[in-house]
Scaffold this motif. Sequence first.
Motif, PDB file in Angstrom:
ATOM      1  N   THR A   1       0.682  -1.126  -0.028  1.00  0.00           N
ATOM      2  CA  THR A   1       0.109  -0.057  -0.090  1.00  0.00           C
ATOM      3  C   THR A   1       0.861   1.208  -0.063  1.00  0.00           C
ATOM      4  N   PRO A   2       0.254   2.446  -0.588  1.00  0.00           N
ATOM      5  CA  PRO A   2       1.319   3.575  -0.407  1.00  0.00           C
ATOM      6  C   PRO A   2       1.466   3.886   0.983  1.00  0.00           C
ATOM      7  N   TYR A   3       2.936   4.362   1.278  1.00  0.00           N
ATOM      8  CA  TYR A   3       3.368   4.944   2.548  1.00  0.00           C
ATOM      9  C   TYR A   3       2.912   6.287   2.563  1.00  0.00           C
ATOM     10  N   LYS A   4       3.017   7.060   1.750  1.00  0.00           N
ATOM     11  CA  LYS A   4       2.578   8.199   1.830  1.00  0.00           C
ATOM     12  C   LYS A   4       1.773   8.682   0.358  1.00  0.00           C
ATOM     13  N   GLU A   5       1.239  10.087   0.386  1.00  0.00           N
ATOM     14  CA  GLU A   5       0.510  10.446  -0.659  1.00  0.00           C
ATOM     15  C   GLU A   5       0.996  10.484  -2.084  1.00  0.00           C
ATOM     16  N   SER A   6       2.179  10.761  -2.089  1.00  0.00           N
ATOM     17  CA  SER A   6       3.106  10.897  -3.269  1.00  0.00           C
ATOM     18  C   SER A   6       3.554   9.598  -3.683  1.00  0.00           C
ATOM     19  N   ASP A   7       3.223   8.492  -2.924  1.00  0.00           N
ATOM     20  CA  ASP A   7       3.347   7.069  -3.585  1.00  0.00           C
ATOM     21  C   ASP A   7       2.161   6.586  -4.364  1.00  0.00           C
TER      22      ASP A   7
ATOM     23  N   LEU B   1      -2.401  -0.691   6.137  1.00  0.00           N
ATOM     24  CA  LEU B   1      -1.828  -2.062   5.805  1.00  0.00           C
ATOM     25  C   LEU B   1      -0.352  -2.069   5.844  1.00  0.00           C
ATOM     26  N   ALA B   2       0.391  -1.197   5.636  1.00  0.00           N
ATOM     27  CA  ALA B   2       1.706  -1.295   5.729  1.00  0.00           C
ATOM     28  C   ALA B   2       2.291  -1.683   7.206  1.00  0.00           C
ATOM     29  N   ARG B   3       1.758  -0.746   8.185  1.00  0.00           N
ATOM     30  CA  ARG B   3       2.207  -1.257   9.357  1.00  0.00           C
ATOM     31  C   ARG B   3       1.815  -2.366  10.019  1.00  0.00           C
ATOM     32  N   ILE B   4       0.361  -2.692   9.623  1.00  0.00           N
ATOM     33  CA  ILE B   4      -0.141  -4.181  10.150  1.00  0.00           C
ATOM     34  C   ILE B   4       0.579  -5.444   9.179  1.00  0.00           C
ATOM     35  N   THR B   5       0.990  -5.031   8.227  1.00  0.00           N
ATOM     36  CA  THR B   5       1.780  -6.050   7.320  1.00  0.00           C
ATOM     37  C   THR B   5       3.072  -6.365   8.081  1.00  0.00           C
ATOM     38  N   ASN B   6       3.651  -5.292   8.619  1.00  0.00           N
ATOM     39  CA  ASN B   6       4.958  -5.475   9.198  1.00  0.00           C
ATOM     40  C   ASN B   6       4.761  -5.923  10.564  1.00  0.00           C
ATOM     41  N   ASN B   7       3.749  -5.855  11.175  1.00  0.00           N
ATOM     42  CA  ASN B   7       3.569  -6.451  12.574  1.00  0.00           C
ATOM     43  C   ASN B   7       3.218  -7.679  12.400  1.00  0.00           C
ATOM     44  N   GLN B   8       2.322  -8.069  11.400  1.00  0.00           N
ATOM     45  CA  GLN B   8       2.331  -9.655  11.296  1.00  0.00           C
ATOM     46  C   GLN B   8       3.216 -10.363  10.964  1.00  0.00           C
ATOM     47  N   ALA B   9       4.265  -9.911  10.102  1.00  0.00           N
ATOM     48  CA  ALA B   9       5.322 -10.681   9.463  1.00  0.00           C
ATOM     49  C   ALA B   9       6.247 -10.631  10.953  1.00  0.00           C
ATOM     50  N   ASN B  10       6.564  -9.795  11.548  1.00  0.00           N
ATOM     51  CA  ASN B  10       7.290  -9.785  12.753  1.00  0.00           C
ATOM     52  C   ASN B  10       6.633 -10.804  13.836  1.00  0.00           C
ATOM     53  N   ALA B  11       5.524 -10.854  14.014  1.00  0.00           N
ATOM     54  CA  ALA B  11       4.822 -11.780  14.825  1.00  0.00           C
ATOM     55  C   ALA B  11       4.748 -13.346  14.497  1.00  0.00           C
TER      56      ALA B  11
ATOM     57  N   GLU C   1      -7.368  -4.963   9.031  1.00  0.00           N
ATOM     58  CA  GLU C   1      -7.966  -3.733   8.660  1.00  0.00           C
ATOM     59  C   GLU C   1      -7.128  -3.224   7.843  1.00  0.00           C
ATOM     60  N   HIS C   2      -7.896  -2.696   6.476  1.00  0.00           N
ATOM     61  CA  HIS C   2      -7.131  -1.834   5.471  1.00  0.00           C
ATOM     62  C   HIS C   2      -8.431  -1.554   4.433  1.00  0.00           C
ATOM     63  N   LEU C   3      -7.953  -0.899   3.376  1.00  0.00           N
ATOM     64  CA  LEU C   3      -8.797  -0.189   2.612  1.00  0.00           C
ATOM     65  C   LEU C   3     -10.163  -0.994   2.068  1.00  0.00           C
ATOM     66  N   GLU C   4      -9.722  -2.280   1.767  1.00  0.00           N
ATOM     67  CA  GLU C   4     -10.775  -2.983   1.171  1.00  0.00           C
ATOM     68  C   GLU C   4     -11.947  -3.523   2.325  1.00  0.00           C
ATOM     69  N   VAL C   5     -11.631  -3.686   3.667  1.00  0.00           N
ATOM     70  CA  VAL C   5     -12.424  -3.693   4.497  1.00  0.00           C
ATOM     71  C   VAL C   5     -12.927  -2.350   5.086  1.00  0.00           C
ATOM     72  N   LEU C   6     -11.948  -1.575   5.521  1.00  0.00           N
ATOM     73  CA  LEU C   6     -12.557  -0.221   6.081  1.00  0.00           C
ATOM     74  C   LEU C   6     -13.448   0.569   5.119  1.00  0.00           C
ATOM     75  N   TYR C   7     -13.311   0.560   4.041  1.00  0.00           N
ATOM     76  CA  TYR C   7     -14.190   1.213   2.861  1.00  0.00           C
ATOM     77  C   TYR C   7     -15.319   0.162   2.308  1.00  0.00           C
ATOM     78  N   ASP C   8     -14.855  -0.637   1.673  1.00  0.00           N
ATOM     79  CA  ASP C   8     -15.768  -1.589   0.824  1.00  0.00           C
ATOM     80  C   ASP C   8     -16.738  -2.294   1.857  1.00  0.00           C
ATOM     81  N   ASN C   9     -16.449  -2.556   3.111  1.00  0.00           N
ATOM     82  CA  ASN C   9     -17.484  -3.319   4.113  1.00  0.00           C
ATOM     83  C   ASN C   9     -17.984  -2.166   4.785  1.00  0.00           C
ATOM     84  N   ASP C  10     -17.196  -1.620   5.684  1.00  0.00           N
ATOM     85  CA  ASP C  10     -17.590  -0.636   6.714  1.00  0.00           C
ATOM     86  C   ASP C  10     -18.324   0.470   6.299  1.00  0.00           C
TER      87      ASP C  10
END
Length: 307
Positions: free
Chosen positions: A14-20, A55-65, A260-269
């Motif tokens: 996922t983009p890390y910042k708007e310019s991405d 997504l980026a933050r959670i992906t890193n957390n999942q990978a490390n866990a 939790e990421h765009l496809e859930v937070l927007y497309d579902n919620d």
Amino acid sequence: MKKRIGLLVMAYGTPYKESDIEAYYTDIRHGKKPSTEEIEDLKARYEFIGGLSPLARITNNQANALCEALNETYSDVEFKLYIGLKHIHPFIEDAVQSMHEDGITEAVTVVLAPHYSSFSVGSYDTRAEQEADKYGITLTHVQHYYHQPQFIQYWSEKINETLSQIPQEEHDDTVLVVSAHSLPKGLIERNNDPYPTELHETAQLLEQNTHIKHVAEGWQSEGNTGTPWLGPDVQYLTKSLYEQHGYKHFIYTPVGFVCEHLEVLYDNDYECKVVCDEIGANYYRPVMPNTDPLFIGAIVEEIKSVY
């Protein structure tokens, strides 16, 4: 000494910042630059969920866990973590190159998606394999983990917790909507891809392991390619279920996603909730697995079965 191998955790990115955003969107579109309108639409979706995707933050957390859990589980192996993303840096190829530079000759790969399709998980594995072949790195791939007992336990517990918020006498007016990311229908059918079957099996397992009475399967977040994608879409499905059965409570479990990421937070919620509001029904969506020990444990068990 422990044997040292790589753990390549792959995800969409996922983009890390708007310019991405423009470069990220261009990569998704196989190098075709999106229009200004398309970029603004995506920006608006990110803004709606509070900025950029978590997504980026959670992906890193999942990978490390996952890496930590594996190193606690295996007494004779030390896993070294590498993260490879599909549409933004560090790309899958970057991660494999880093493994080579670190002297890694063997690795286990896992995609943060529980169901197998040759067009999703299979495409990640192919990219990793092609790059690994350049360096003589041997890869062992995890193809899926939706069937692992801890994965089903996680979702079953969340469904039952949600169901407990609904009056007992209204459980017959409640439906569970089990969904995953849609894929092009023609490609799935031509290749006899197991993806739809795996989602169906997940829905069956959840029905068997919860107190829910009614279960429906749907698809979401389809791309705009001008060709048919797997359906029914969850928004259409919601309207159809209401018209046919008059359900008052809709519980959405987007089990094809893992955080939790765009496809859930927007497309579902947002999008599914709008439909529920329109028909006068109640919207529920249990928390996503993220780094829950049951979810991480399910992947560990699947890795143990292949390595």
